[in-house]
Design a protein around this motif. Structure first.
Motif, PDB file in Angstrom:
ATOM      1  N   SER A  98      -8.926  -5.337  -7.200  1.00  0.00           N
ATOM      2  CA  SER A  98      -7.532  -5.766  -7.164  1.00  0.00           C
ATOM      3  C   SER A  98      -7.160  -6.545  -8.423  1.00  0.00           C
ATOM      4  CB  SER A  98      -7.285  -6.655  -5.945  1.00  0.00           C
ATOM      5  OG  SER A  98      -7.536  -5.968  -4.751  1.00  0.00           O
TER       6      SER A  98
ATOM      7  N   GLY B  20       4.133  -2.744  -1.739  1.00  0.00           N
ATOM      8  CA  GLY B  20       3.903  -2.034  -2.992  1.00  0.00           C
ATOM      9  C   GLY B  20       5.139  -1.841  -3.846  1.00  0.00           C
TER      10      GLY B  20
ATOM     11  N   HIS C  24       3.233   1.809  -6.663  1.00  0.00           N
ATOM     12  CA  HIS C  24       1.983   1.308  -6.078  1.00  0.00           C
ATOM     13  C   HIS C  24       1.816   1.849  -4.657  1.00  0.00           C
ATOM     14  CE1 HIS C  24       0.832  -1.600  -9.179  1.00  0.00           C
ATOM     15  NE2 HIS C  24       2.119  -1.925  -9.273  1.00  0.00           N
ATOM     16  N   ASN C  25       0.562   2.059  -4.272  1.00  0.00           N
ATOM     17  CA  ASN C  25       0.301   2.430  -2.880  1.00  0.00           C
ATOM     18  C   ASN C  25      -0.362   1.297  -2.106  1.00  0.00           C
ATOM     19  OD1 ASN C  25      -2.518   2.632  -3.551  1.00  0.00           O
ATOM     20  ND2 ASN C  25      -2.153   4.703  -4.304  1.00  0.00           N
ATOM     21  N   MET C  26      -0.450   0.121  -2.749  1.00  0.00           N
ATOM     22  CA  MET C  26      -0.855  -1.109  -2.063  1.00  0.00           C
ATOM     23  C   MET C  26       0.032  -2.233  -2.582  1.00  0.00           C
ATOM     24  SD  MET C  26      -5.044  -0.742  -1.928  1.00  0.00           S
ATOM     25  CE  MET C  26      -5.239  -2.196  -0.894  1.00  0.00           C
TER      26      MET C  26
ATOM     27  N   ASP D 259      -2.657  -4.414  -5.875  1.00  0.00           N
ATOM     28  CA  ASP D 259      -3.851  -4.652  -5.061  1.00  0.00           C
ATOM     29  C   ASP D 259      -4.837  -3.489  -5.152  1.00  0.00           C
ATOM     30  OD1 ASP D 259      -5.463  -6.081  -3.383  1.00  0.00           O
ATOM     31  OD2 ASP D 259      -4.311  -5.708  -1.565  1.00  0.00           O
ATOM     32  N   GLU D 260      -4.368  -2.297  -5.547  1.00  0.00           N
ATOM     33  CA  GLU D 260      -5.265  -1.152  -5.668  1.00  0.00           C
ATOM     34  C   GLU D 260      -5.961  -1.088  -7.019  1.00  0.00           C
ATOM     35  OE1 GLU D 260      -1.239   0.789  -6.547  1.00  0.00           O
ATOM     36  OE2 GLU D 260      -2.084  -1.198  -6.373  1.00  0.00           O
TER      37      GLU D 260
END
Length: 446
Positions: A84, A394, A413-415, A436-437
Protein backbone atom coordinates in the motif's frame (compact mmCIF):
# COMPACT_ATOMS: atom_id res chain seq x y z
CA UNK A 1 20.38 -2.17 -25.39
CA UNK A 2 18.45 0.13 -27.66
CA UNK A 3 14.89 1.06 -26.79
CA UNK A 4 13.60 -1.37 -29.47
CA UNK A 5 15.77 -4.17 -28.08
CA UNK A 6 14.52 -3.48 -24.55
CA UNK A 7 10.91 -3.66 -25.68
CA UNK A 8 11.51 -6.95 -27.53
CA UNK A 9 13.19 -8.34 -24.39
CA UNK A 10 10.20 -7.42 -22.25
CA UNK A 11 12.10 -4.68 -20.36
CA UNK A 12 9.97 -1.79 -19.02
CA UNK A 13 11.60 0.70 -21.35
CA UNK A 14 8.73 3.16 -21.05
CA UNK A 15 9.65 3.86 -17.42
CA UNK A 16 13.05 5.31 -18.30
CA UNK A 17 14.56 7.85 -20.66
CA UNK A 18 17.03 6.83 -23.33
CA UNK A 19 20.34 8.62 -23.78
CA UNK A 20 19.07 10.26 -26.94
CA UNK A 21 16.30 11.95 -24.92
CA UNK A 22 18.49 13.35 -22.14
CA UNK A 23 18.87 17.10 -21.89
CA UNK A 24 20.33 17.21 -18.36
CA UNK A 25 22.36 14.39 -16.82
CA UNK A 26 21.52 13.57 -13.22
CA UNK A 27 22.66 11.09 -10.62
CA UNK A 28 20.56 9.13 -8.15
CA UNK A 29 21.90 7.10 -5.25
CA UNK A 30 20.63 3.61 -4.46
CA UNK A 31 18.37 1.94 -7.05
CA UNK A 32 19.81 3.89 -9.96
CA UNK A 33 17.71 4.42 -13.09
CA UNK A 34 18.85 5.73 -16.39
CA UNK A 35 19.13 9.52 -16.66
CA UNK A 36 15.87 11.35 -15.95
CA UNK A 37 14.59 14.50 -17.61
CA UNK A 38 14.04 17.09 -14.88
CA UNK A 39 13.07 20.00 -17.07
CA UNK A 40 10.54 22.43 -15.54
CA UNK A 41 6.93 21.34 -15.41
CA UNK A 42 5.86 23.54 -18.29
CA UNK A 43 8.10 21.55 -20.64
CA UNK A 44 5.45 18.87 -21.11
CA UNK A 45 6.27 15.53 -22.63
CA UNK A 46 4.04 14.82 -25.60
CA UNK A 47 2.82 11.35 -24.66
CA UNK A 48 -0.19 9.55 -26.00
CA UNK A 49 -2.60 7.29 -24.14
CA UNK A 50 -4.32 7.31 -20.79
CA UNK A 51 -2.81 6.20 -17.45
CA UNK A 52 -3.85 2.59 -16.84
CA UNK A 53 -1.79 1.11 -13.98
CA UNK A 54 -2.92 -1.64 -11.67
CA UNK A 55 -5.81 0.59 -10.65
CA UNK A 56 -7.33 -0.19 -14.06
CA UNK A 57 -6.56 -3.90 -14.02
CA UNK A 58 -9.00 -6.59 -15.08
CA UNK A 59 -11.27 -8.09 -12.45
CA UNK A 60 -10.44 -11.60 -11.32
CA UNK A 61 -12.89 -14.32 -12.31
CA UNK A 62 -13.82 -16.39 -9.26
CA UNK A 63 -16.50 -18.90 -8.42
CA UNK A 64 -18.78 -16.00 -7.62
CA UNK A 65 -19.02 -13.12 -10.04
CA UNK A 66 -16.92 -10.17 -8.88
CA UNK A 67 -17.69 -6.81 -10.47
CA UNK A 68 -14.76 -4.41 -10.76
CA UNK A 69 -15.18 -0.83 -11.94
CA UNK A 70 -12.65 -0.42 -14.77
CA UNK A 71 -13.23 3.34 -15.15
CA UNK A 72 -10.01 5.33 -15.24
CA UNK A 73 -9.65 9.01 -16.12
CA UNK A 74 -6.05 9.43 -14.94
CA UNK A 75 -3.29 10.66 -17.24
CA UNK A 76 -0.42 8.55 -15.84
CA UNK A 77 0.46 6.11 -13.07
CA UNK A 78 3.32 4.87 -10.92
CA UNK A 79 3.27 1.26 -9.69
CA UNK A 80 6.72 0.33 -8.33
CA UNK A 81 5.54 0.01 -4.71
CA UNK A 82 4.92 -3.60 -3.67
CA UNK A 83 2.52 -2.71 -0.85
CA UNK A 84 0.00 0.00 0.00
CA UNK A 85 1.05 3.59 -0.72
CA UNK A 86 0.34 5.52 2.47
CA UNK A 87 1.69 8.98 1.69
CA UNK A 88 2.55 11.10 -1.33
CA UNK A 89 4.03 14.60 -1.60
CA UNK A 90 5.19 16.91 -4.38
CA UNK A 91 8.35 19.01 -4.55
CA UNK A 92 7.64 22.76 -4.24
CA UNK A 93 9.54 23.67 -7.43
CA UNK A 94 10.51 20.55 -9.40
CA UNK A 95 8.10 18.13 -11.13
CA UNK A 96 9.15 15.48 -8.61
CA UNK A 97 6.95 13.22 -6.47
CA UNK A 98 7.95 11.27 -3.37
CA UNK A 99 5.74 8.37 -2.28
CA UNK A 100 6.08 5.99 0.65
CA UNK A 101 4.25 2.94 1.86
CA UNK A 102 4.04 -0.47 3.42
CA UNK A 103 7.11 -1.76 1.57
CA UNK A 104 9.33 0.48 3.79
CA UNK A 105 10.54 2.41 0.74
CA UNK A 106 10.37 5.94 -0.63
CA UNK A 107 10.25 6.17 -4.40
CA UNK A 108 10.98 9.32 -6.40
CA UNK A 109 9.30 9.84 -9.77
CA UNK A 110 8.22 12.57 -12.16
CA UNK A 111 4.82 14.24 -12.34
CA UNK A 112 5.13 16.13 -15.64
CA UNK A 113 5.89 13.25 -18.00
CA UNK A 114 3.51 10.79 -19.57
CA UNK A 115 4.27 8.06 -18.66
CA UNK A 116 5.93 8.86 -15.34
CA UNK A 117 9.71 8.40 -15.10
CA UNK A 118 11.27 6.53 -12.17
CA UNK A 119 13.91 8.68 -10.41
CA UNK A 120 15.29 6.44 -7.68
CA UNK A 121 14.58 4.81 -4.33
CA UNK A 122 15.47 6.05 -0.85
CA UNK A 123 16.08 3.19 1.55
CA UNK A 124 16.73 3.10 5.28
CA UNK A 125 13.29 2.82 6.83
CA UNK A 126 12.58 -0.45 8.65
CA UNK A 127 8.78 -0.24 8.77
CA UNK A 128 5.91 1.36 6.87
CA UNK A 129 6.59 4.96 5.82
CA UNK A 130 3.82 7.09 7.33
CA UNK A 131 5.04 10.65 6.62
CA UNK A 132 7.05 12.39 3.88
CA UNK A 133 7.51 16.15 3.49
CA UNK A 134 9.76 18.40 1.41
CA UNK A 135 10.92 21.53 3.21
CA UNK A 136 9.42 24.71 1.69
CA UNK A 137 12.67 25.59 -0.11
CA UNK A 138 12.84 22.07 -1.58
CA UNK A 139 16.32 21.42 -0.22
CA UNK A 140 15.44 18.59 2.17
CA UNK A 141 13.11 15.60 2.35
CA UNK A 142 12.04 14.53 5.85
CA UNK A 143 10.35 11.15 6.37
CA UNK A 144 9.20 8.94 9.25
CA UNK A 145 8.18 5.32 9.72
CA UNK A 146 6.17 3.34 12.26
CA UNK A 147 9.25 2.25 14.23
CA UNK A 148 10.00 5.88 15.13
CA UNK A 149 12.85 6.38 12.69
CA UNK A 150 13.20 9.80 11.02
CA UNK A 151 15.40 10.22 7.94
CA UNK A 152 16.57 13.49 6.41
CA UNK A 153 17.77 13.54 2.80
CA UNK A 154 19.35 16.57 1.16
CA UNK A 155 18.95 17.65 -2.44
CA UNK A 156 22.15 17.79 -4.47
CA UNK A 157 22.71 18.87 -8.08
CA UNK A 158 19.46 20.75 -8.31
CA UNK A 159 17.30 17.90 -7.05
CA UNK A 160 18.81 15.29 -9.35
CA UNK A 161 20.46 13.50 -6.43
CA UNK A 162 19.25 12.92 -2.84
CA UNK A 163 21.67 11.97 -0.09
CA UNK A 164 20.95 10.80 3.46
CA UNK A 165 22.50 13.35 5.81
CA UNK A 166 20.93 12.51 9.17
CA UNK A 167 18.65 10.10 10.99
CA UNK A 168 17.22 9.86 14.48
CA UNK A 169 15.10 7.54 16.57
CA UNK A 170 13.73 8.95 19.81
CA UNK A 171 10.50 6.94 20.21
CA UNK A 172 9.08 3.50 19.55
CA UNK A 173 6.40 4.66 17.12
CA UNK A 174 5.69 7.97 15.39
CA UNK A 175 2.06 8.91 14.73
CA UNK A 176 2.55 12.11 12.69
CA UNK A 177 5.30 14.36 11.36
CA UNK A 178 4.93 17.91 10.02
CA UNK A 179 7.41 20.26 8.35
CA UNK A 180 7.00 23.99 8.99
CA UNK A 181 5.50 25.54 5.84
CA UNK A 182 7.57 28.77 6.08
CA UNK A 183 10.68 28.22 8.22
CA UNK A 184 12.74 25.85 6.15
CA UNK A 185 14.36 23.07 8.15
CA UNK A 186 12.00 23.06 11.14
CA UNK A 187 9.90 19.95 11.70
CA UNK A 188 8.01 18.28 14.55
CA UNK A 189 6.53 14.88 15.30
CA UNK A 190 4.40 13.15 17.92
CA UNK A 191 4.49 9.61 19.26
CA UNK A 192 2.31 6.90 20.72
CA UNK A 193 3.76 7.57 24.19
CA UNK A 194 2.36 11.14 24.07
CA UNK A 195 5.71 12.85 23.57
CA UNK A 196 6.26 15.78 21.18
CA UNK A 197 9.57 16.61 19.49
CA UNK A 198 10.82 19.51 17.39
CA UNK A 199 14.05 19.65 15.36
CA UNK A 200 15.89 22.10 13.15
CA UNK A 201 18.02 21.21 10.11
CA UNK A 202 21.18 23.31 10.14
CA UNK A 203 23.80 23.76 7.45
CA UNK A 204 23.77 23.29 3.70
CA UNK A 205 24.20 20.35 1.36
CA UNK A 206 25.88 17.17 2.53
CA UNK A 207 27.18 18.95 5.66
CA UNK A 208 23.68 19.51 7.08
CA UNK A 209 22.96 18.30 10.61
CA UNK A 210 20.05 18.07 13.05
CA UNK A 211 19.56 20.15 16.20
CA UNK A 212 16.92 19.21 18.77
CA UNK A 213 14.88 22.26 19.75
CA UNK A 214 12.48 20.67 22.24
CA UNK A 215 10.85 17.57 23.63
CA UNK A 216 7.56 17.80 25.50
CA UNK A 217 5.75 15.29 27.69
CA UNK A 218 2.48 16.99 28.62
CA UNK A 219 0.17 14.44 26.98
CA UNK A 220 -0.59 11.29 28.97
CA UNK A 221 -1.76 9.27 25.97
CA UNK A 222 -1.03 8.99 22.25
CA UNK A 223 -0.23 12.32 20.58
CA UNK A 224 -2.42 12.05 17.49
CA UNK A 225 -1.76 15.25 15.52
CA UNK A 226 0.18 18.50 15.49
CA UNK A 227 0.14 21.76 13.51
CA UNK A 228 2.37 24.82 13.43
CA UNK A 229 0.49 28.08 14.09
CA UNK A 230 1.18 31.77 13.43
CA UNK A 231 3.22 30.60 10.47
CA UNK A 232 3.11 33.93 8.61
CA UNK A 233 4.69 35.75 11.56
CA UNK A 234 7.25 33.05 12.42
CA UNK A 235 10.13 34.45 10.42
CA UNK A 236 9.38 38.10 11.15
CA UNK A 237 8.94 37.65 14.91
CA UNK A 238 11.44 34.85 15.35
CA UNK A 239 8.85 32.49 16.86
CA UNK A 240 8.17 28.81 16.36
CA UNK A 241 4.82 27.67 17.77
CA UNK A 242 3.18 24.27 17.63
CA UNK A 243 -0.19 22.90 18.78
CA UNK A 244 -0.68 19.19 19.49
CA UNK A 245 -3.64 17.06 20.57
CA UNK A 246 -4.06 13.67 22.19
CA UNK A 247 -6.44 10.82 22.93
CA UNK A 248 -6.35 11.97 26.57
CA UNK A 249 -8.62 14.95 25.66
CA UNK A 250 -5.81 17.52 25.95
CA UNK A 251 -4.69 20.18 23.47
CA UNK A 252 -1.31 21.83 24.13
CA UNK A 253 0.32 24.90 22.60
CA UNK A 254 4.13 24.82 22.57
CA UNK A 255 6.93 27.35 22.27
CA UNK A 256 9.36 25.20 20.32
CA UNK A 257 12.39 27.36 21.10
CA UNK A 258 12.22 26.79 24.87
CA UNK A 259 10.00 23.70 25.11
CA UNK A 260 7.49 25.42 27.39
CA UNK A 261 3.73 24.99 27.08
CA UNK A 262 1.99 28.27 26.22
CA UNK A 263 -1.38 26.77 27.16
CA UNK A 264 -3.07 23.45 27.86
CA UNK A 265 -6.75 22.68 27.26
CA UNK A 266 -8.03 19.82 29.43
CA UNK A 267 -11.41 18.21 30.13
CA UNK A 268 -12.16 20.99 32.60
CA UNK A 269 -12.29 23.50 29.73
CA UNK A 270 -14.33 21.04 27.66
CA UNK A 271 -17.35 20.87 29.99
CA UNK A 272 -15.85 17.76 31.58
CA UNK A 273 -16.37 15.74 28.41
CA UNK A 274 -14.08 12.93 27.34
CA UNK A 275 -12.91 13.98 23.88
CA UNK A 276 -10.23 11.81 22.22
CA UNK A 277 -8.77 14.30 19.74
CA UNK A 278 -7.42 12.92 16.45
CA UNK A 279 -7.38 15.76 13.87
CA UNK A 280 -6.25 19.40 13.66
CA UNK A 281 -6.40 22.14 11.02
CA UNK A 282 -5.26 25.77 11.27
CA UNK A 283 -7.50 28.42 9.73
CA UNK A 284 -5.83 30.64 7.11
CA UNK A 285 -5.31 34.16 8.41
CA UNK A 286 -7.21 35.44 5.37
CA UNK A 287 -10.50 34.36 6.99
CA UNK A 288 -9.63 35.24 10.61
CA UNK A 289 -8.72 38.95 10.29
CA UNK A 290 -5.03 38.10 10.42
CA UNK A 291 -5.18 35.81 13.47
CA UNK A 292 -2.85 32.91 12.66
CA UNK A 293 -3.74 30.98 15.80
CA UNK A 294 -7.32 29.88 15.14
CA UNK A 295 -7.66 26.14 14.64
CA UNK A 296 -10.22 23.36 14.57
CA UNK A 297 -9.79 20.12 16.48
CA UNK A 298 -11.84 16.99 15.78
CA UNK A 299 -12.35 13.89 17.91
CA UNK A 300 -13.06 10.23 17.22
CA UNK A 301 -16.46 10.57 18.91
CA UNK A 302 -17.81 13.37 16.73
CA UNK A 303 -16.88 16.53 18.66
CA UNK A 304 -15.50 19.61 16.90
CA UNK A 305 -13.86 22.47 18.82
CA UNK A 306 -12.58 25.84 17.57
CA UNK A 307 -9.75 27.39 19.59
CA UNK A 308 -8.01 30.75 19.62
CA UNK A 309 -4.46 29.73 20.43
CA UNK A 310 -3.39 33.38 20.68
CA UNK A 311 -5.75 33.76 23.63
CA UNK A 312 -4.46 30.95 25.84
CA UNK A 313 -6.33 28.32 23.85
CA UNK A 314 -9.76 29.85 24.48
CA UNK A 315 -12.53 27.57 23.22
CA UNK A 316 -14.60 29.65 20.77
CA UNK A 317 -17.04 26.92 19.80
CA UNK A 318 -17.64 23.26 20.57
CA UNK A 319 -20.41 20.95 19.39
CA UNK A 320 -21.27 17.48 18.19
CA UNK A 321 -21.26 17.16 14.43
CA UNK A 322 -23.68 14.30 13.77
CA UNK A 323 -26.46 12.31 15.38
CA UNK A 324 -25.78 8.67 14.62
CA UNK A 325 -28.53 6.49 13.22
CA UNK A 326 -29.38 3.20 14.98
CA UNK A 327 -27.52 1.18 12.34
CA UNK A 328 -24.33 3.26 12.62
CA UNK A 329 -21.35 2.51 14.83
CA UNK A 330 -19.80 5.08 17.16
CA UNK A 331 -16.67 5.15 15.00
CA UNK A 332 -18.73 6.50 12.09
CA UNK A 333 -18.72 9.89 13.84
CA UNK A 334 -14.91 10.04 13.91
CA UNK A 335 -13.60 13.26 12.31
CA UNK A 336 -10.77 12.03 10.10
CA UNK A 337 -9.90 15.26 8.30
CA UNK A 338 -10.58 19.01 8.53
CA UNK A 339 -9.97 21.69 5.89
CA UNK A 340 -10.51 25.47 5.77
CA UNK A 341 -11.34 27.51 2.67
CA UNK A 342 -9.00 30.40 1.87
CA UNK A 343 -11.25 32.98 0.25
CA UNK A 344 -14.48 32.79 2.24
CA UNK A 345 -15.62 31.65 5.72
CA UNK A 346 -16.09 27.92 5.32
CA UNK A 347 -14.68 24.81 6.98
CA UNK A 348 -15.17 21.20 5.85
CA UNK A 349 -14.93 18.04 7.93
CA UNK A 350 -14.90 14.43 6.77
CA UNK A 351 -16.23 11.53 8.84
CA UNK A 352 -15.57 7.79 8.87
CA UNK A 353 -19.25 7.26 8.08
CA UNK A 354 -18.78 9.05 4.72
CA UNK A 355 -20.46 12.35 5.60
CA UNK A 356 -18.84 15.62 4.49
CA UNK A 357 -20.11 18.63 6.43
CA UNK A 358 -19.52 22.22 5.28
CA UNK A 359 -19.70 24.81 8.07
CA UNK A 360 -20.34 28.54 7.76
CA UNK A 361 -17.63 29.73 10.15
CA UNK A 362 -19.37 33.04 10.81
CA UNK A 363 -22.34 31.35 12.47
CA UNK A 364 -20.96 27.81 12.99
CA UNK A 365 -23.85 26.22 11.19
CA UNK A 366 -23.78 23.39 8.67
CA UNK A 367 -24.51 24.89 5.25
CA UNK A 368 -24.19 21.75 3.16
CA UNK A 369 -23.80 18.02 3.60
CA UNK A 370 -22.51 15.39 1.18
CA UNK A 371 -22.71 11.66 1.79
CA UNK A 372 -20.15 9.41 0.11
CA UNK A 373 -20.20 5.65 -0.34
CA UNK A 374 -17.47 5.07 2.25
CA UNK A 375 -15.11 6.75 4.73
CA UNK A 376 -13.46 10.06 3.90
CA UNK A 377 -9.66 9.92 4.24
CA UNK A 378 -8.51 13.47 3.43
CA UNK A 379 -10.00 16.90 2.64
CA UNK A 380 -8.22 19.84 1.00
CA UNK A 381 -9.28 23.15 -0.53
CA UNK A 382 -7.22 24.14 -3.56
CA UNK A 383 -6.12 27.68 -4.43
CA UNK A 384 -9.47 28.31 -6.11
CA UNK A 385 -11.37 27.05 -3.06
CA UNK A 386 -12.69 23.91 -4.70
CA UNK A 387 -12.96 21.08 -2.18
CA UNK A 388 -11.20 17.77 -2.86
CA UNK A 389 -12.16 14.69 -0.84
CA UNK A 390 -10.54 11.25 -1.05
CA UNK A 391 -12.50 8.16 -0.11
CA UNK A 392 -11.99 4.51 0.80
CA UNK A 393 -14.09 3.62 -2.26
CA UNK A 394 -11.06 4.47 -4.45
CA UNK A 395 -12.33 7.82 -5.73
CA UNK A 396 -11.48 11.48 -5.23
CA UNK A 397 -14.38 13.93 -5.42
CA UNK A 398 -14.17 17.60 -6.39
CA UNK A 399 -16.95 19.87 -5.09
CA UNK A 400 -17.87 23.51 -5.51
CA UNK A 401 -18.55 24.34 -1.85
CA UNK A 402 -20.44 27.53 -2.71
CA UNK A 403 -23.14 25.74 -4.71
CA UNK A 404 -22.80 22.20 -3.38
CA UNK A 405 -22.26 20.94 -6.92
CA UNK A 406 -20.16 17.84 -7.53
CA UNK A 407 -17.79 19.11 -10.22
CA UNK A 408 -15.81 15.96 -11.03
CA UNK A 409 -14.97 12.47 -9.80
CA UNK A 410 -11.41 11.17 -10.30
CA UNK A 411 -11.45 7.39 -10.73
CA UNK A 412 -8.95 4.63 -11.46
CA UNK A 413 -8.17 2.94 -8.15
CA UNK A 414 -9.73 -0.38 -7.22
CA UNK A 415 -8.94 0.11 -3.52
CA UNK A 416 -9.01 3.09 -1.16
CA UNK A 417 -7.24 6.40 -1.72
CA UNK A 418 -5.19 6.94 1.44
CA UNK A 419 -3.57 10.28 0.61
CA UNK A 420 -3.28 12.80 -2.20
CA UNK A 421 -1.34 15.91 -3.19
CA UNK A 422 -2.34 18.87 -5.35
CA UNK A 423 0.20 20.66 -7.52
CA UNK A 424 -0.23 23.79 -9.61
CA UNK A 425 2.20 25.47 -12.00
CA UNK A 426 0.95 28.19 -14.30
CA UNK A 427 -2.26 26.78 -15.79
CA UNK A 428 -1.32 23.13 -15.18
CA UNK A 429 -3.07 21.68 -12.13
CA UNK A 430 -2.75 18.05 -11.11
CA UNK A 431 -3.97 15.63 -8.48
CA UNK A 432 -1.61 12.86 -7.34
CA UNK A 433 -2.94 9.97 -5.28
CA UNK A 434 -1.68 7.24 -2.95
CA UNK A 435 -3.61 4.00 -3.40
CA UNK A 436 -4.12 1.11 -1.02
CA UNK A 437 -3.44 -1.33 -3.88
CA UNK A 438 0.13 0.04 -4.26
CA UNK A 439 -0.50 2.38 -7.20
CA UNK A 440 -0.32 6.17 -7.49
CA UNK A 441 -2.28 7.94 -10.20
CA UNK A 442 -1.88 11.40 -11.72
CA UNK A 443 -4.98 13.28 -12.85
CA UNK A 444 -5.35 16.54 -14.73
CA UNK A 445 -7.66 18.72 -12.65
CA UNK A 446 -10.61 19.60 -14.84
Amino acid sequence: MSMDEQERAGSPADEYIGNDEVEQVIEVEGDEPEDMDMEPEDAEDEGEGEGEGEGAGEGDVMEETVEVDLSNNSRAYFDKHTDSVFVVTHHPQLPLVASGGGDNLIHLWTSHSQPTKFAGTLEGHTESVIAIHFTPDGKFLVSADMTGKVLVHVSLKGGAQWKLVSELQEVEEIVWLKVHPKLSGAFAFGATDGSVWCYQINGEGAQASLEQLMSGFSHQSECTMGEFINIEQSEELGTLELVTCSLDSTIVGWNCYNGQANFKVTQAELKGMEVPWISLAVAPSSVTNGNGGVLACGSNNGIIAILNCNNNGAVLHMSGVIELKPDQEELDASIESIAWAHGFPMMAIGLVGGEILLYDTNMWRVRRKFVMEDSATKLTFDSRDNLFVSCINGKVYEYDPRTGQEKFVYVGHNMGVLDFALTEKDDTRRLITAGDEGVSLIFDIQ
